[in-house]
Design a protein around this motif. Sequence first.
Motif, PDB file in Angstrom:
ATOM      1  N   SER A 153     -22.876 -17.211  -5.076  1.00 33.22           N
ATOM      2  CA  SER A 153     -22.329 -16.070  -5.825  1.00 33.22           C
ATOM      3  C   SER A 153     -20.772 -16.381  -6.091  1.00 33.22           C
ATOM      4  CB  SER A 153     -22.611 -14.699  -5.418  1.00 33.22           C
ATOM      5  OG  SER A 153     -21.632 -14.722  -4.062  1.00 33.22           O
ATOM      6  N   PRO A 154     -20.265 -16.149  -7.235  1.00 27.77           N
ATOM      7  CA  PRO A 154     -18.803 -16.281  -7.712  1.00 27.77           C
ATOM      8  C   PRO A 154     -17.700 -16.112  -6.752  1.00 27.77           C
ATOM      9  CG  PRO A 154     -19.912 -15.595  -9.615  1.00 27.77           C
ATOM     10  CD  PRO A 154     -20.864 -15.340  -8.326  1.00 27.77           C
ATOM     11  N   GLU A 155     -17.814 -14.920  -5.902  1.00 24.38           N
ATOM     12  CA  GLU A 155     -16.951 -14.302  -5.065  1.00 24.38           C
ATOM     13  C   GLU A 155     -17.029 -14.778  -3.580  1.00 24.38           C
ATOM     14  OE1 GLU A 155     -20.387 -11.626  -5.069  1.00 24.38           O
ATOM     15  OE2 GLU A 155     -19.460 -12.938  -6.317  1.00 24.38           O
ATOM     16  N   SER A 156     -18.155 -15.385  -3.336  1.00 28.42           N
ATOM     17  CA  SER A 156     -18.524 -15.889  -1.973  1.00 28.42           C
ATOM     18  C   SER A 156     -17.423 -16.785  -1.507  1.00 28.42           C
ATOM     19  CB  SER A 156     -19.694 -16.718  -2.025  1.00 28.42           C
ATOM     20  OG  SER A 156     -19.763 -17.699  -2.711  1.00 28.42           O
ATOM     21  N   ASP A 157     -16.770 -17.575  -1.966  1.00 25.57           N
ATOM     22  CA  ASP A 157     -15.637 -18.517  -1.586  1.00 25.57           C
ATOM     23  C   ASP A 157     -14.454 -17.770  -1.017  1.00 25.57           C
ATOM     24  OD1 ASP A 157     -16.757 -20.980  -1.578  1.00 25.57           O
ATOM     25  OD2 ASP A 157     -15.836 -21.637  -3.237  1.00 25.57           O
ATOM     26  N   TRP A 158     -14.191 -16.697  -2.049  1.00 27.30           N
ATOM     27  CA  TRP A 158     -13.115 -15.565  -1.569  1.00 27.30           C
ATOM     28  C   TRP A 158     -13.256 -14.984  -0.361  1.00 27.30           C
ATOM     29  CZ3 TRP A 158     -12.723 -10.301  -1.571  1.00 27.30           C
ATOM     30  CH2 TRP A 158     -11.471  -9.645  -1.410  1.00 27.30           C
ATOM     31  N   MET A 159     -14.519 -14.193  -0.244  1.00 28.25           N
ATOM     32  CA  MET A 159     -14.921 -13.719   0.582  1.00 28.25           C
ATOM     33  C   MET A 159     -14.839 -14.477   2.147  1.00 28.25           C
ATOM     34  SD  MET A 159     -17.656 -10.923  -0.698  1.00 28.25           S
ATOM     35  CE  MET A 159     -18.042 -10.065   0.569  1.00 28.25           C
ATOM     36  N   ALA A 160     -15.389 -15.676   1.865  1.00 25.14           N
ATOM     37  CA  ALA A 160     -15.465 -16.670   3.151  1.00 25.14           C
ATOM     38  C   ALA A 160     -14.142 -16.818   3.787  1.00 25.14           C
ATOM     39  CB  ALA A 160     -16.361 -17.685   2.648  1.00 25.14           C
ATOM     40  N   ASP A 161     -13.214 -17.221   2.623  1.00 22.15           N
ATOM     41  CA  ASP A 161     -12.005 -17.175   3.040  1.00 22.15           C
ATOM     42  C   ASP A 161     -11.111 -16.114   3.960  1.00 22.15           C
ATOM     43  OD1 ASP A 161     -11.916 -19.797   2.127  1.00 22.15           O
ATOM     44  OD2 ASP A 161     -10.963 -19.214   0.262  1.00 22.15           O
ATOM     45  N   HIS A 162     -11.430 -14.946   3.482  1.00 19.98           N
ATOM     46  CA  HIS A 162     -11.107 -13.805   4.042  1.00 19.98           C
ATOM     47  C   HIS A 162     -11.696 -13.393   5.531  1.00 19.98           C
ATOM     48  CE1 HIS A 162      -8.188 -11.756   1.085  1.00 19.98           C
ATOM     49  NE2 HIS A 162      -8.885 -12.665   0.188  1.00 19.98           N
ATOM     50  N   LEU A 163     -12.884 -13.578   5.459  1.00 19.38           N
ATOM     51  CA  LEU A 163     -13.787 -13.615   6.797  1.00 19.38           C
ATOM     52  C   LEU A 163     -13.093 -14.919   7.782  1.00 19.38           C
ATOM     53  CD1 LEU A 163     -17.467 -13.217   5.499  1.00 19.38           C
ATOM     54  CD2 LEU A 163     -16.055 -11.373   6.880  1.00 19.38           C
ATOM     55  N   LEU A 164     -12.648 -15.850   7.547  1.00 22.43           N
ATOM     56  CA  LEU A 164     -12.241 -16.944   8.111  1.00 22.43           C
ATOM     57  C   LEU A 164     -10.962 -16.446   8.685  1.00 22.43           C
ATOM     58  CD1 LEU A 164     -11.988 -19.732   9.387  1.00 22.43           C
ATOM     59  CD2 LEU A 164     -11.173 -20.609   7.299  1.00 22.43           C
ATOM     60  N   ALA A 165      -9.943 -15.891   7.948  1.00 25.61           N
ATOM     61  CA  ALA A 165      -8.807 -15.361   8.377  1.00 25.61           C
ATOM     62  C   ALA A 165      -9.015 -14.434   9.510  1.00 25.61           C
ATOM     63  CB  ALA A 165      -8.040 -14.870   7.185  1.00 25.61           C
ATOM     64  N   VAL A 166      -9.835 -13.379   9.133  1.00 28.45           N
ATOM     65  CA  VAL A 166      -9.989 -12.386  10.090  1.00 28.45           C
ATOM     66  C   VAL A 166     -10.511 -12.970  11.564  1.00 28.45           C
ATOM     67  CG1 VAL A 166     -11.444 -10.337  10.766  1.00 28.45           C
ATOM     68  CG2 VAL A 166     -10.060 -10.632   8.610  1.00 28.45           C
ATOM     69  N   PHE A 167     -11.471 -13.889  11.470  1.00 25.24           N
ATOM     70  CA  PHE A 167     -12.140 -14.497  12.586  1.00 25.24           C
ATOM     71  C   PHE A 167     -11.082 -15.291  13.441  1.00 25.24           C
ATOM     72  CE2 PHE A 167     -13.849 -18.608  14.009  1.00 25.24           C
ATOM     73  CZ  PHE A 167     -14.889 -18.165  14.925  1.00 25.24           C
ATOM     74  N   LEU A 168     -10.204 -16.079  12.741  1.00 27.57           N
ATOM     75  CA  LEU A 168      -9.041 -16.597  13.501  1.00 27.57           C
ATOM     76  C   LEU A 168      -8.262 -15.918  14.249  1.00 27.57           C
ATOM     77  CD1 LEU A 168      -8.518 -19.687  10.917  1.00 27.57           C
ATOM     78  CD2 LEU A 168      -9.832 -19.780  13.031  1.00 27.57           C
ATOM     79  N   ALA A 169      -8.021 -14.733  13.495  1.00 31.04           N
ATOM     80  CA  ALA A 169      -7.059 -13.909  14.194  1.00 31.04           C
ATOM     81  C   ALA A 169      -7.732 -13.273  15.570  1.00 31.04           C
ATOM     82  CB  ALA A 169      -6.610 -12.662  13.228  1.00 31.04           C
ATOM     83  N   GLN A 170      -9.159 -12.876  15.250  1.00 28.02           N
ATOM     84  CA  GLN A 170      -9.647 -12.248  16.419  1.00 28.02           C
ATOM     85  C   GLN A 170     -10.040 -13.457  17.609  1.00 28.02           C
ATOM     86  OE1 GLN A 170     -13.098 -10.910  14.516  1.00 28.02           O
ATOM     87  NE2 GLN A 170     -12.528  -9.019  14.093  1.00 28.02           N
ATOM     88  N   LEU A 171      -9.927 -14.724  17.259  1.00 30.15           N
ATOM     89  CA  LEU A 171     -10.344 -15.513  18.116  1.00 30.15           C
ATOM     90  C   LEU A 171      -8.969 -16.117  19.019  1.00 30.15           C
ATOM     91  CD1 LEU A 171     -12.240 -17.685  19.306  1.00 30.15           C
ATOM     92  CD2 LEU A 171     -12.026 -19.245  17.605  1.00 30.15           C
ATOM     93  N   ALA A 172      -8.134 -16.211  18.135  1.00 26.70           N
ATOM     94  CA  ALA A 172      -6.610 -15.991  18.732  1.00 26.70           C
ATOM     95  C   ALA A 172      -6.223 -15.034  19.887  1.00 26.70           C
ATOM     96  CB  ALA A 172      -5.623 -16.258  17.723  1.00 26.70           C
ATOM     97  N   ALA A 173      -6.606 -13.757  19.424  1.00 27.48           N
ATOM     98  CA  ALA A 173      -6.449 -12.865  20.306  1.00 27.48           C
ATOM     99  C   ALA A 173      -7.163 -12.846  21.452  1.00 27.48           C
ATOM    100  CB  ALA A 173      -6.929 -11.427  19.717  1.00 27.48           C
ATOM    101  N   VAL A 174      -8.505 -13.462  21.639  1.00 28.38           N
ATOM    102  CA  VAL A 174      -9.270 -13.495  22.586  1.00 28.38           C
ATOM    103  C   VAL A 174      -8.848 -14.647  23.551  1.00 28.38           C
ATOM    104  CG1 VAL A 174     -11.681 -14.440  23.555  1.00 28.38           C
ATOM    105  CG2 VAL A 174     -11.571 -12.814  21.719  1.00 28.38           C
ATOM    106  N   ILE A 175      -8.445 -15.810  22.784  1.00 23.61           N
ATOM    107  CA  ILE A 175      -7.681 -17.049  23.527  1.00 23.61           C
ATOM    108  C   ILE A 175      -6.684 -16.837  24.026  1.00 23.61           C
ATOM    109  CG2 ILE A 175      -7.573 -19.453  23.469  1.00 23.61           C
ATOM    110  CD1 ILE A 175     -10.356 -18.551  23.249  1.00 23.61           C
TER     111      ILE A 175
END
Length: 208
Positions: free
Chosen positions: A117-139
Amino acid sequence: HLGVGETFFNPLHNNPDVTELLLICSGGGTYQFDGKLYEARSHNVLFYNQGLWHEERSHSHMSYVTMYLGFSGLRLNGLPDGFFLDRSLSPVVDLGADYFPIEQRLREIVRMKLNPSPESDWMADHLLAVFLAQLAAVIHHGRAERQAGTNAAKTAALLKRFMHENYHSAITLDDLAEIAHLSKFHLGRLFRAETGLSPIQYLMHYRI
């Protein structure tokens, strides 16, 4: 995904513009980071800072399943561009009880990235940003559960003790999830990983 008897080997190399993450879902191996050797196993995550020289070799006596993520433009406060961890820290981190939610979030990013879908790349990039922030908090900062000393084994022991003491009562998965302060989904996966049974299966066996 490699079966028993198969070996993955990636000779010494580096990626000067990419920060990488390798989540080991099962199996393990020997990994070289800047000339130092590390052993890693299931539920470990490996961090490859941008430009890090590394080599990877899986063990052949067990199946080897990993999830890989590569990204550019990483900036964390107090660290050089492209660095997720300080050089003084081990690049191999045992996620413990944090493994299951992190694995689930990583799978969501991969699914979204593969979505046409056209919006998937945009959504994946935002999910990645949230994921990295959460992972950084854990580590880097830990979580309340980790600070309190909870992990998969301790959580399973707590729930088993509760079931042993209250097996004559009507115990539901909601009750156990509330005690463990986990979602029912996370609780089920964590408990099964520790005992080989779901919480309800364990309770039924104990009552017998």
